[in-house]
Design a protein around this motif. Structure first.
Motif: not given
Length: 126
Positions: A5, A7, A77, A124
């Motif tokens: 991921k 961040y 993400d 997203y």
């Protein structure tokens, strides 16, 4: 195997943020540190995080264009919004003294949180 991921951590050169950055990187995740490096931030607190797991952006969360560019560039993400003034009385006094608006501090903080969340949703969800 879990997917790596990415961040975005605002204010991650501070005490709490840098510890979270180290933790996430130790799990194999990518950390994008977005920090203004005021009196509370210290870039050296990120030492030891592998370069392949760390990106650093020296910026102010009030710079909406840079926040949006950073979110898009790194394909973030999730966001941990940790940017804050560690000495709130001083930050309010400084803003009030320079802007003449006692609500300015609160307005800008709420506005920036909205902008970050709204941009993430647009990136997203289309």
């Amino acid at each position: 195997m879990m997917q790596r991921k990415t961040y975005l951590l605002t204010g991650a050169a501070g005490f709490i943020g840098s510890n979270l950055a180290h933790h996430l990187a130790s799990k194999g995740d990518k950390v994008v540190v977005y920090d203004k490096l005021t009196y509370a931030g210290n870039k050296a607190s990120l030492d030891g995080i592998p370069t392949e797991s760390l990106a650093f952006v020296n910026g102010d969360i009030c710079d909406t264009a840079l926040v949006y560019k950073t979110l898009a560039k790194y394909g973030v993400d999730a966001v941990f919004h940790l940017a804050a003034e560690s000495y709130v009385d001083r930050s309010i006094d400084e803003v009030y003294g320079s802007m003449g608006d006692s609500d300015y501090f609160h307005k800008i903080c709420h506005y920036q949180i909205y902008c970050i969340l709204h941009k993430n949703r647009r990136l997203y969800n289309g």
